[in-house]
Design an enzyme around this catalytic site. Structure first.
Site, PDB file in Angstrom:
ATOM      1  CD  GLU A   1      70.714  18.352 -17.449  1.00 18.40           C
ATOM      2  OE1 GLU A   1      70.164  19.025 -16.481  1.00 18.40           O
ATOM      3  OE2 GLU A   1      70.174  17.267 -17.609  1.00 18.40           O
TER       4      GLU A   1
ATOM      5  N   GLY B   1      62.040   3.119  17.295  1.00 15.95           N
ATOM      6  CA  GLY B   1      63.054   2.258  17.872  1.00 15.95           C
ATOM      7  C   GLY B   1      63.167   0.831  17.433  1.00 15.95           C
TER       8      GLY B   1
HETATM    9  N1  LIG Z   1      69.564   4.769  19.592  1.00 12.61           N
HETATM   10  C1  LIG Z   1      68.568   4.996  18.791  1.00 12.61           C
HETATM   11  O1  LIG Z   1      68.778   5.312  17.454  1.00 12.61           O
HETATM   12  C2  LIG Z   1      67.272   5.036  19.074  1.00 12.61           C
HETATM   13  C3  LIG Z   1      66.037   5.571  18.100  1.00 12.61           C
HETATM   14  C4  LIG Z   1      64.933   5.368  18.624  1.00 12.61           C
HETATM   15  C5  LIG Z   1      64.401   4.838  19.751  1.00 12.61           C
HETATM   16  N2  LIG Z   1      65.316   4.597  20.546  1.00 12.61           N
HETATM   17  C6  LIG Z   1      65.090   3.995  21.926  1.00 12.61           C
HETATM   18  O2  LIG Z   1      64.408   2.737  21.631  1.00 12.61           O
HETATM   19  C7  LIG Z   1      63.175   2.509  22.711  1.00 12.61           C
HETATM   20  C8  LIG Z   1      61.953   2.345  22.520  1.00 12.61           C
HETATM   21  O3  LIG Z   1      61.956   1.378  21.184  1.00 12.61           O
HETATM   22  P1  LIG Z   1      60.967   0.206  21.339  1.00 12.61           P
HETATM   23  O4  LIG Z   1      61.488  -1.033  20.306  1.00 12.61           O
HETATM   24  O5  LIG Z   1      60.878  -0.163  22.649  1.00 12.61           O
HETATM   25  O6  LIG Z   1      59.735   0.766  20.585  1.00 12.61           O
HETATM   26  P2  LIG Z   1      59.430   1.510  19.268  1.00 12.61           P
HETATM   27  O7  LIG Z   1      59.871   0.818  18.195  1.00 12.61           O
HETATM   28  O8  LIG Z   1      59.929   2.939  19.309  1.00 12.61           O
HETATM   29  O9  LIG Z   1      57.951   1.445  19.210  1.00 12.61           O
HETATM   30  C9  LIG Z   1      57.277   0.352  18.833  1.00 12.61           C
HETATM   31  C10 LIG Z   1      55.654   0.469  18.795  1.00 12.61           C
HETATM   32  O10 LIG Z   1      55.142  -0.289  17.883  1.00 12.61           O
HETATM   33  C11 LIG Z   1      53.963  -0.494  18.005  1.00 12.61           C
HETATM   34  N3  LIG Z   1      53.600  -2.053  17.728  1.00 12.61           N
HETATM   35  C12 LIG Z   1      54.012  -3.212  18.430  1.00 12.61           C
HETATM   36  N4  LIG Z   1      53.639  -4.190  17.753  1.00 12.61           N
HETATM   37  C13 LIG Z   1      53.302  -3.677  16.460  1.00 12.61           C
HETATM   38  C14 LIG Z   1      52.631  -4.589  15.432  1.00 12.61           C
HETATM   39  N5  LIG Z   1      52.649  -5.747  15.345  1.00 12.61           N
HETATM   40  N6  LIG Z   1      51.902  -3.707  14.517  1.00 12.61           N
HETATM   41  C15 LIG Z   1      52.200  -2.380  14.463  1.00 12.61           C
HETATM   42  N7  LIG Z   1      52.634  -1.605  15.517  1.00 12.61           N
HETATM   43  C16 LIG Z   1      53.439  -2.283  16.374  1.00 12.61           C
HETATM   44  C17 LIG Z   1      53.737  -0.236  19.416  1.00 12.61           C
HETATM   45  O11 LIG Z   1      52.569   0.472  19.584  1.00 12.61           O
HETATM   46  P3  LIG Z   1      51.632   0.854  20.658  1.00 12.61           P
HETATM   47  O12 LIG Z   1      52.372   1.607  21.700  1.00 12.61           O
HETATM   48  O13 LIG Z   1      50.352   1.496  20.274  1.00 12.61           O
HETATM   49  O14 LIG Z   1      51.119  -0.496  21.137  1.00 12.61           O
HETATM   50  C18 LIG Z   1      55.105   0.543  20.131  1.00 12.61           C
HETATM   51  O15 LIG Z   1      54.611   1.564  20.563  1.00 12.61           O
HETATM   52  C19 LIG Z   1      63.631   3.926  23.478  1.00 12.61           C
HETATM   53  O16 LIG Z   1      64.196   3.549  24.953  1.00 12.61           O
HETATM   54  C20 LIG Z   1      64.111   5.016  22.717  1.00 12.61           C
HETATM   55  O17 LIG Z   1      64.937   5.438  23.518  1.00 12.61           O
HETATM   56  C21 LIG Z   1      66.871   4.508  20.341  1.00 12.61           C
END
Ligand SMILES: NC(=O)c1ccc[n+]([C@@H]2O[C@H](COP(=O)([O-])OP(=O)(O)OC[C@H]3O[C@@H](n4cnc5c(N)ncnc54)[C@H](OP(=O)(O)O)[C@@H]3O)[C@@H](O)[C@H]2O)c1
Length: 383
Positions: free
Chosen positions: A67, A312
């Site tokens: 403003e 992810g």
């Molecule tokens: N296209 C897109 O927009 C995009 C974006 C991001 C990622 N990605 C892809 O997605 C993949 C990774 O995804 P993701 O689903 O495998 O893993 P993520 O969501 O990146 O990571 C999950 C993390 O959550 C943690 N976790 C598991 N259970 C949990 C709980 N109960 N409480 C708190 N934390 C917990 C784990 O930690 P700990 O490891 O410490 O056990 C794990 O590392 C990769 O290939 C990446 O390239 C794509």
């Protein structure tokens, strides 16, 4: 039907209605993206007899409000209508109160889109009315509230950040192929837009597996340079990351916080119990909490009012199930993977009758991709 106005020179030009002026004020407000947190984005237009005689926006935290900028841009604001995206503030803070400035300038009428949810700054409409200014809550309230969702949410939920989830998926809902490769599902236009989006958040977060698989920088490298670069946050059950990752190699450029959320974890003391340590530029900060809501409370105490989570899928699913996602920015690419990393992890099924229904606030193309913006609970213009 366009109303036409005959100008003094005799030519006719479209009259700027208050609705069109509000649309313009919203465009102006967006100019402050990335520069105003923890303040709202605000735009203002001064109208006289259907013509714009002043414009302004809040360009930077601590700087003049929209403003005041519009008033300064106008030779003679007395008797004009001020069309503004947010209720003019009533408190003298870093800059004088906007309601006082409008009263002093003898503005005749004020039309605003959204009430100010900030208890310290609100009350401007009442103050203007007391001074004899005509005040109305005008058009485009839903758009104006969506634009300032982070600011409104910060007041509605004072114990956690506003959380937006951004995912780029294949047409069949995968974030990465079977080998975990996600670079690149979306096209260059979408990726450039994500850099613009990042600039508007206090922090950018990913799951620990994404940090390991993609080795992202999570910095802003687009057309907008944020006033403060968003803090980078990695969520996992463990708060450990290899030193060779790009995140760890660039600690001196932008801070990194490693958050471990695991049942039974000893929580990092609340800053009400212990002095708040500054974000470190040489080592990542480590926070531990028994669950994600508790971790988010710790982040809010550390001045993270808005957080953009970029996946992810596991982290996305955990946050959705915990009711911690306010907005979804979903980029859908016309590529079919047939399998891979699912976008929303392993979430709890909901019966259709009682399932959450979100509100679509925007749909648009980003090159060959489609952006869909959905809000879990749309902000009300009355806030
Ligand atoms: N296209 C897109 O927009 C995009 C974006 C991001 C990622 N990605 C892809 O997605 C993949 C990774 O995804 P993701 O689903 O495998 O893993 P993520 O969501 O990146 O990571 C999950 C993390 O959550 C943690 N976790 C598991 N259970 C949990 C709980 N109960 N409480 C708190 N934390 C917990 C784990 O930690 P700990 O490891 O410490 O056990 C794990 O590392 C990769 O290939 C990446 O390239 C794509």
């Amino acid at each position: 039907v366009k109303s036409l106005k005959v100008t003094e020179s005799g030519s006719s030009e479209p009259e700027v209605t208050e609705r069109r002026a509000m649309r313009r004020a919203l465009e102006l407000a967006v100019q402050g993206w990335g520069r105003v947190s923890t303040n709202p984005l605000v735009g203002a237009v001064l109208l006289r007899d259907g013509r714009v005689v002043g414009e302004g926006w809040h360009a930077e935290w601590g700087g003049p409000h929209a403003e005041a900028v519009a008033l300064a841009a106008c030779d003679d604001p007395a008797g004009t209508t001020c069309v503004v995206t947010l209720e003019p503030c009533a408190h003298e803070g870093k800059t004088p109160a906007c309601s006082t400035a409008l009263i002093d300038a003898a503005v005749a009428r004020v039309v605003y889109a959204v009430g100010d949810p900030n208890p310290e700054a609100g009350g401007g409409a009442a103050r203007l009315r007391e001074a004899g200014v005509e005040v109305e809550r005008g058009p485009l309230g839903a758009e104006a509230a969506a634009l300032n969702a982070a600011f409104i949410c910060a007041h509605r939920h004072p114990k956690r950040p506003y959380v937006a989830l951004k995912l780029a998926t294949s047409m069949d809902g995968f974030l990465a192929d079977r080998e975990g490769r996600s670079q690149w599902i979306s096209g260059p236009e979408a990726r450039e837009w994500v850099h613009w989006l990042r600039a508007g958040f206090d922090a950018i977060g990913v799951g620990r597996r994404t940090a390991l698989a993609d080795d992202p920088l999570l910095t802003v490298r687009g057309s907008v340079t944020p006033l403060r670069p968003p803090t980078r946050i990695v969520f996992g059950r463990s708060a450990e990351l290899p030193e060779n990752l790009k995140l760890m190699q660039t600690l001196d450029e932008v801070p990194v916080v490693l958050v471990a959320a695991e049942p039974g974890a000893e929580p990092t003391p609340s800053f009400r119990d212990e002095p708040l340590p500054p974000f470190s530029m040489t080592a990542p900060d480590r926070l531990t909490a028994p669950d994600l809501p508790a971790a988010f409370r710790l982040l809010r105490e550390r001045a993270v009012t808005s957080l953009l989570v970029e996946g992810g899928g596991t982290l996305a699913g955990l946050l959705l199930d915990a009711g911690l996602v306010d907005r979804l920015y979903w980029i859908q690419a016309p590529v079919r993977l047939g399998g891979g990393v699912p976008a929303f992890g392993d979430t709890a099924p909901q019966p259709l009758g009682g399932a959450e229904r979100w509100t679509v606030t925007e749909r648009r193309s980003l090159g060959p991709d489609t952006l869909l913006v959905m809000d879990r609970e749309p902000c009300s213009p009355e806030s």
